[in-house]
Design a protein around this motif. Sequence first.
Motif, short mmCIF file in Angstrom:
data_model
loop_
_atom_site.label_atom_id
_atom_site.label_comp_id
_atom_site.label_asym_id
_atom_site.label_seq_id
_atom_site.Cartn_x
_atom_site.Cartn_y
_atom_site.Cartn_z
N TYR A 105 0.87 -1.08 -0.04
CA TYR A 105 0.12 0.12 -0.01
C TYR A 105 0.90 1.31 0.00
O TYR A 105 1.94 1.24 0.64
CB TYR A 105 -1.08 0.14 1.35
N ASP A 106 0.35 2.38 -0.46
CA ASP A 106 1.30 3.43 -0.45
C ASP A 106 1.13 4.20 0.91
O ASP A 106 0.24 3.93 1.30
CB ASP A 106 0.76 4.58 -1.87
N LYS A 107 2.21 5.28 0.99
CA LYS A 107 2.11 5.75 2.53
C LYS A 107 1.01 6.41 2.92
O LYS A 107 0.35 6.26 4.06
CB LYS A 107 3.51 6.78 2.71
N ASN A 108 0.23 7.19 1.87
CA ASN A 108 -1.00 7.96 2.22
C ASN A 108 -2.15 7.10 2.74
O ASN A 108 -2.97 7.40 3.69
CB ASN A 108 -1.33 9.19 1.22
N ARG A 109 -2.20 5.95 1.85
CA ARG A 109 -3.33 5.02 2.10
C ARG A 109 -3.09 4.45 3.59
O ARG A 109 -4.21 4.16 4.16
CB ARG A 109 -3.41 4.12 1.04
N ILE A 110 -1.69 4.06 3.82
CA ILE A 110 -1.55 3.41 4.89
C ILE A 110 -2.00 4.36 6.12
O ILE A 110 -2.60 3.67 7.16
CB ILE A 110 0.07 2.94 5.03
N LYS A 111 -1.59 5.56 6.14
CA LYS A 111 -1.86 6.14 7.05
C LYS A 111 -3.44 6.44 7.46
O LYS A 111 -3.81 6.35 8.54
CB LYS A 111 -1.28 7.97 6.72
N GLU A 112 -4.14 6.48 6.39
CA GLU A 112 -5.71 6.87 6.38
C GLU A 112 -6.30 5.42 6.96
O GLU A 112 -6.97 5.56 7.77
CB GLU A 112 -5.85 6.95 4.71
N LYS A 113 -5.72 4.20 6.52
CA LYS A 113 -6.21 3.29 7.13
C LYS A 113 -6.15 3.05 8.72
O LYS A 113 -6.68 2.57 9.32
CB LYS A 113 -5.95 1.87 6.24
N VAL A 114 -4.93 3.15 8.74
CA VAL A 114 -4.29 2.90 10.30
C VAL A 114 -5.10 3.90 11.20
O VAL A 114 -5.78 3.63 12.44
CB VAL A 114 -2.77 3.27 10.57
N LYS A 115 -5.38 5.28 10.84
CA LYS A 115 -6.09 6.17 11.51
C LYS A 115 -7.59 5.84 11.72
O LYS A 115 -8.12 5.76 12.74
CB LYS A 115 -6.02 7.63 10.57
N GLU A 116 -8.14 5.05 10.53
CA GLU A 116 -9.54 4.69 10.73
C GLU A 116 -9.58 3.49 11.52
O GLU A 116 -10.60 3.49 12.60
CB GLU A 116 -9.93 4.18 9.56
N VAL A 117 -8.66 2.61 11.65
CA VAL A 117 -8.95 1.20 12.59
C VAL A 117 -8.42 1.67 14.06
O VAL A 117 -9.08 1.03 15.03
CB VAL A 117 -7.94 0.20 12.06
N LEU A 123 -8.17 3.86 20.06
CA LEU A 123 -6.72 4.01 20.50
C LEU A 123 -6.06 5.31 19.92
O LEU A 123 -4.89 5.42 19.43
CB LEU A 123 -5.93 2.79 20.04
N GLU A 124 -6.95 6.40 19.47
CA GLU A 124 -6.49 7.51 18.70
C GLU A 124 -5.47 8.24 19.74
O GLU A 124 -5.64 8.30 20.92
CB GLU A 124 -7.77 8.55 18.58
N GLY A 125 -4.33 8.58 19.05
CA GLY A 125 -3.35 9.56 19.77
C GLY A 125 -2.21 8.66 20.41
O GLY A 125 -1.42 9.19 21.08
N MET A 126 -2.39 7.40 20.23
CA MET A 126 -1.48 6.37 20.76
C MET A 126 -0.50 5.91 19.76
O MET A 126 0.26 4.82 19.92
CB MET A 126 -2.10 5.31 21.49
N GLU A 127 -0.51 6.48 18.54
CA GLU A 127 0.34 5.89 17.42
C GLU A 127 1.64 5.70 17.66
O GLU A 127 2.44 4.96 17.00
CB GLU A 127 0.21 6.77 16.12
N GLU A 128 2.55 6.66 18.27
CA GLU A 128 3.90 6.83 18.63
C GLU A 128 4.40 5.90 19.85
O GLU A 128 5.46 5.81 20.18
CB GLU A 128 4.34 8.02 18.68
N ARG A 129 3.35 5.27 20.59
CA ARG A 129 3.88 4.67 21.67
C ARG A 129 4.34 3.17 21.29
O ARG A 129 3.93 2.71 20.45
CB ARG A 129 2.55 4.41 22.57
#
Length: 358
Positions: A105-117, A123-129
Amino acid sequence: MVVVELRNVSKSFGKVRAVDNASLRVEHGEFFSVLGPSGCGKTTLLRLISGLEFPDSGRIYFDGRDVTDLPSFKRETGMVFQNYALWPHMTVFENIAYGLKIRKYDKNRIKEKVKEVLKLVKLEGMEERYPTQLSGGQQQRVALARALVIEPKILLLDEPLSNLDAKLRVEMREEIKRIQKHLGLTAIYVTHDQEEAMVISDRIAVMNSGRIIQVGSPVELYRRPSDLFVATFLGRCNMIRGRVSRLQGERAVVSLNGNEIVGIISSGSVKVGDEVVCIVRPESFSTLEAENKFEGMLKWSSFAGSYVQISLETAFGRILAYMNPSFSNRVGDIVRIYARPEDIIIISAGEAAYEKEL
């Protein structure tokens, strides 16, 4: 959504028959649990469906398509493991995104899908933990998000809540069920926890020694077990042995030492003179007069919040019963309690084949 079908599937490891001629059908969008004691073959069954193991015999179908020989990455399944299996050197975002990167998957699509899930599993806001910075419940959500982000057609869960405390287990099983219904996924959930399976499942398959013993809704399995193993594995019960003295349609009158019990024949057929086992759940007793009377000395009682748990020495043996919280008899008192025939399950002793394995 996918229909999953197993036809006469078997798998052995050396001399151990982990799965023995299992046939099963899981419907579109169903939350289906596989329940059984440790070592019964339920995890092996799940791994066969996922493609992490391959059967020695039998076939596996997804929507009528034979997937028996396909590797796991071609089966469009998402797996949540018991130990979460998170990479400790990766952040939450990287753990969840891993499957998408493998799929190019391209980087933008990955960011979009990870944000959705992340929003889906709250778990919003915990991406960098990192996993070590998360609680057990949060790690479990990350593992669930990683399985969901690839948009699987089938969600497979192998005892995902076993490492959580009791309160969190209840919260997370409700959350998993919510997400599964929201996404409309077919889900297969492995557990040894009877209450968990009863609460979360549309249907349950009970396994023992590699075999599927009975499949049905939680109500069917609890009220009409096919044999003694299913009856005793799903909840606590009193077992009273006797012989059939009379038949009354689907009812049977069972005699023991001159005393009688009237109950419902659960499965198969019984004849006058047959040895049977009467299954009586502790919650089936009350002080309201009914056809079956149990009288005896109160041996002990214990307050359990919503009920009082008591043990009574009767002509039928020791009886465990859950009584109304207002129950106030003392140890040594003679107590009389009752059970309705429709709340007593009668199973032929010939169908009690798995009693020795309890």
